[in-house]
Write a protein that holds these residues in place. Structure first.
Motif, short mmCIF file in Angstrom:
data_model
loop_
_atom_site.label_atom_id
_atom_site.label_comp_id
_atom_site.label_asym_id
_atom_site.label_seq_id
_atom_site.Cartn_x
_atom_site.Cartn_y
_atom_site.Cartn_z
N PHE A 1 1.03 -0.67 -0.20
CA PHE A 1 0.56 0.12 -0.40
C PHE A 1 0.83 1.40 -0.29
CE2 PHE A 1 -2.69 -3.50 1.94
CZ PHE A 1 -3.94 -3.49 1.06
N LEU A 2 0.99 1.92 -0.71
CA LEU A 2 1.69 3.36 -0.92
C LEU A 2 0.61 4.02 -0.64
CD1 LEU A 2 3.51 2.48 -4.15
CD2 LEU A 2 4.31 2.61 -2.16
N PRO A 3 1.27 5.01 -0.20
CA PRO A 3 0.25 7.15 -0.27
C PRO A 3 0.33 7.33 -1.59
CG PRO A 3 2.13 6.76 1.57
CD PRO A 3 2.34 5.72 0.22
N ARG A 4 -0.76 8.20 -1.62
CA ARG A 4 -0.77 8.29 -2.55
C ARG A 4 0.24 9.42 -3.31
NH1 ARG A 4 -5.36 8.32 -5.44
NH2 ARG A 4 -5.50 10.43 -6.38
N PRO A 5 0.74 10.23 -3.99
CA PRO A 5 2.10 10.26 -4.51
C PRO A 5 2.14 11.62 -4.24
CG PRO A 5 1.00 9.29 -6.80
CD PRO A 5 -0.30 9.34 -5.85
N GLU A 6 1.18 12.71 -4.01
CA GLU A 6 0.91 14.08 -3.85
C GLU A 6 0.46 14.51 -2.29
OE1 GLU A 6 -3.58 13.06 -3.94
OE2 GLU A 6 -1.81 12.52 -5.42
N ARG A 7 0.60 13.31 -1.49
CA ARG A 7 0.76 12.94 -0.24
C ARG A 7 2.19 12.05 0.16
NH1 ARG A 7 -4.80 10.54 0.88
NH2 ARG A 7 -6.42 12.16 -0.15
N ASN A 8 3.26 12.54 -0.24
CA ASN A 8 4.39 11.61 0.41
C ASN A 8 5.72 12.56 -0.41
OD1 ASN A 8 5.82 10.66 -2.66
ND2 ASN A 8 3.92 8.65 -1.98
N TRP B 1 8.37 11.06 -1.03
CA TRP B 1 9.42 11.38 -2.55
C TRP B 1 8.53 10.82 -3.46
CZ3 TRP B 1 7.29 8.70 2.17
CH2 TRP B 1 6.44 7.71 1.75
N GLU B 2 9.39 10.49 -4.56
CA GLU B 2 8.59 9.78 -5.89
C GLU B 2 8.66 8.30 -5.44
OE1 GLU B 2 8.05 12.03 -8.43
OE2 GLU B 2 9.04 14.01 -6.91
N ILE B 3 7.40 8.07 -7.18
CA ILE B 3 7.13 7.02 -7.36
C ILE B 3 7.88 6.05 -8.51
CG2 ILE B 3 5.56 5.01 -7.28
CD1 ILE B 3 4.30 5.95 -5.01
N GLU C 1 4.98 8.46 -11.43
CA GLU C 1 3.89 8.49 -11.29
C GLU C 1 3.11 10.11 -10.45
OE1 GLU C 1 0.53 6.38 -7.99
OE2 GLU C 1 2.35 5.59 -8.44
N THR C 2 2.13 10.50 -11.42
CA THR C 2 1.86 12.02 -10.09
C THR C 2 0.45 12.11 -9.62
OG1 THR C 2 0.47 12.71 -12.22
CG2 THR C 2 3.22 13.48 -11.95
N ASP C 3 -0.14 10.83 -9.82
CA ASP C 3 -1.83 10.98 -9.29
C ASP C 3 -2.14 9.12 -9.72
OD1 ASP C 3 -3.92 11.54 -8.26
OD2 ASP C 3 -4.36 12.73 -10.21
N ARG C 4 -3.19 8.45 -9.22
CA ARG C 4 -4.22 7.54 -9.54
C ARG C 4 -5.12 7.20 -9.22
NH1 ARG C 4 -1.36 5.45 -4.55
NH2 ARG C 4 0.88 5.10 -5.53
N ALA C 5 -5.63 6.51 -9.65
CA ALA C 5 -7.24 5.89 -9.45
C ALA C 5 -6.98 4.35 -8.87
CB ALA C 5 -8.38 6.26 -10.88
N VAL C 6 -7.72 4.09 -7.53
CA VAL C 6 -7.61 3.00 -7.98
C VAL C 6 -9.08 2.20 -7.71
CG1 VAL C 6 -7.15 0.95 -5.76
CG2 VAL C 6 -5.12 3.07 -6.60
N ASN C 7 -9.63 0.84 -8.11
CA ASN C 7 -10.72 0.26 -8.22
C ASN C 7 -10.75 -0.88 -7.63
OD1 ASN C 7 -13.34 -0.92 -8.49
ND2 ASN C 7 -13.98 0.18 -9.97
N ILE C 8 -10.36 -1.32 -6.90
CA ILE C 8 -10.42 -2.43 -6.06
C ILE C 8 -11.24 -3.97 -6.71
CG2 ILE C 8 -11.54 -2.36 -3.86
CD1 ILE C 8 -7.67 -4.09 -3.92
N ARG C 9 -12.25 -3.02 -7.47
CA ARG C 9 -13.08 -4.07 -7.91
C ARG C 9 -12.98 -4.47 -9.54
NH1 ARG C 9 -17.10 -5.12 -5.55
NH2 ARG C 9 -18.89 -6.15 -6.28
N ASN C 10 -11.91 -3.79 -9.61
CA ASN C 10 -11.25 -4.18 -11.04
C ASN C 10 -10.39 -5.15 -10.83
OD1 ASN C 10 -13.40 -3.26 -12.24
ND2 ASN C 10 -12.66 -1.13 -12.48
N TYR C 11 -9.66 -5.62 -9.54
CA TYR C 11 -8.60 -6.02 -9.55
C TYR C 11 -8.21 -7.07 -9.32
CZ TYR C 11 -4.21 -6.87 -6.98
OH TYR C 11 -2.68 -7.38 -6.95
N LEU C 12 -9.32 -7.99 -8.22
CA LEU C 12 -9.15 -9.63 -8.70
C LEU C 12 -10.61 -9.82 -9.20
CD1 LEU C 12 -7.44 -9.48 -5.00
CD2 LEU C 12 -6.34 -10.24 -7.28
N PRO C 13 -10.43 -10.95 -9.98
CA PRO C 13 -11.40 -11.65 -10.07
C PRO C 13 -12.57 -12.58 -9.09
CG PRO C 13 -9.97 -12.91 -10.93
CD PRO C 13 -9.56 -11.38 -10.39
N VAL C 14 -14.12 -12.17 -9.46
CA VAL C 14 -14.45 -12.83 -9.00
C VAL C 14 -15.09 -14.37 -8.87
CG1 VAL C 14 -16.35 -13.02 -6.80
CG2 VAL C 14 -15.12 -10.52 -7.30
#
Length: 161
Positions: free
Chosen positions: A65-72, A74-76, A147-160
């Motif tokens: 789990f990484l903090p959002r880029p604008e909240r840390n 360091w650079e990712i 990375e400068t921003d991200r959107a995360v949708n865990i529902r699309n990450y793993l198949p059910v």
């Protein structure tokens, strides 16, 4: 796709997915709080049941789990590499990258041979990492993405299942 027996496969169900969504929003959520949130989805699970599922999920996957880029502070950076068409060049590069400042290195197939993810305190550190990569004999080409921003949708990450 890699061949796996059915015993090797991690099966994620709707309950696991909901737990992962909650943890993605707050990785420090207490099991009792997760159990309470699950009731909003008509899932009745005790805090002990949540603990067992979280333990199983963490035993069967790599979690980060990484903090959002604008909240840390360091650079990712994600670095992709193509290798020379020689025996063992991908394996050699995988080992070399694993010993560099990358915290995640993956080998596969496609338009790139490997990629690694690193965190750096500055763009100067990223430049140093790129210079190291370009100096490796097995590398023919690299690209990078900071990375400068991200959107995360865990529902699309793993198949059910």
């Amino acid at each position: 796709m890699a061949d796996h027996s059915d015993d090797d496969l991690l099966e994620i169900d709707e309950i696991d997915r909901r737990i992962l969504e909650i943890l993605a929003n707050d990785p420090r959520s207490p099991y009792a709080d997760i159990a309470d949130e699950l009731t909003e989805y008509d899932i009745d699970l005790s805090s002990e049941g949540v603990r067992r599922r979280v333990t199983s999920l963490l035993e069967n996957m790599t979690s980060f789990f990484l903090p959002r880029p604008e909240r840390n502070s360091w650079e990712i950076v994600l670095v992709t590499a193509r290798t020379a068409d020689e025996a063992n060049s991908k394996r050699d590069l995988f080992e070399e990258m694993s010993n560099m400042d990358f915290w995640f290195v993956a080998e596969g197939f496609g338009t790139v041979d490997l990629y690694g993810i690193a965190t750096a305190k500055s763009n100067t550190e990223i430049d140093d990492l790129l210079v190291q990569m370009r100096a490796l004999d097995s590398v023919t080409e690299i690209d990078y993405f900071i990375e400068t921003d991200r959107a995360v949708n865990i529902r699309n990450y793993l198949p059910v299942y």
